[in-house]
Design an enzyme around this catalytic site. Structure first.
Site, short mmCIF file in Angstrom:
data_model
loop_
_atom_site.label_atom_id
_atom_site.label_comp_id
_atom_site.label_asym_id
_atom_site.label_seq_id
_atom_site.Cartn_x
_atom_site.Cartn_y
_atom_site.Cartn_z
N TYR A 1 7.64 2.73 -7.17
CA TYR A 1 6.96 1.44 -7.34
C TYR A 1 6.49 1.24 -8.78
O TYR A 1 6.65 0.16 -9.34
CB TYR A 1 5.79 1.33 -6.36
N GLU B 1 0.86 -1.18 0.00
CA GLU B 1 0.00 0.00 0.00
C GLU B 1 0.89 1.22 0.00
O GLU B 1 1.97 1.22 0.60
CB GLU B 1 -0.91 0.06 1.24
#
Length: 155
Positions: free
Chosen positions: A122, A110
């Site tokens: 990411y 998350e």
């Protein structure tokens, strides 16, 4: 684009003796830091907890759970004064290598949508948005959603 690291950071298992230094980084890196108890619990239950050092100095750390073919990155942090120099990418890749070594096929994490440096990292490492957790994180004005990202570790 991240700068090239000047030396070779090393990854080693997190130890209880690291927690004072980790907490010093954690409270400077996050507005809502983990507690020392959370780190202790992660080590106690056998989560994969790692410290990245360079020249015997802690530059970052990561915590992940690995089970039944899945990995969940729970915390990935680089010392604030070392951010933007490629350490986060190096640490992430090292954690993913550890997860692969434990037969994880997919990794989840998350991230706050407002954490654009982490989000860019990411996405550039092959993660894709797969969900949204409403009101997941504490925030200055209530709660902030979390983007759920995932990446396959095997082709």
């Amino acid at each position: 684009m991240s700068a090239i690291l000047s030396t070779n950071p090393r990854l080693r298992p997190m130890r209880h003796e690291d927690l004072d230094e980790i907490m010093g980084v954690e409270v400077r890196a996050y507005p809502y830091p983990w507690t020392e108890g959370i780190f202790r619990d992660c080590m106690r239950v056998g989560y994969s907890c790692w410290v990245m050092t360079e020249a015997d100095s802690l530059v970052g750390y990561g915590v992940m759970s690995v089970a039944v073919g899945e990995c969940h990155v729970l915390n990935l942090c680089v010392r604030p004064e070392c951010q933007g120099q490629g350490y986060g990418r190096t640490l992430l890749r090292a954690l993913l290598e550890q997860a692969q070594g434990r037969n994880a096929q997919t990794v989840f994490l998350e991230v706050r949508p407002s954490n654009t440096p982490a989000l860019h990292l990411y996405l550039s490492e092959g993660f894709n948005e797969v969900g949204l957790r409403k009101r997941y994180y504490p925030a200055e004005r209530g709660r902030e959603d979390a983007l759920v990202l995932a990446r396959a570790l095997v082709e």
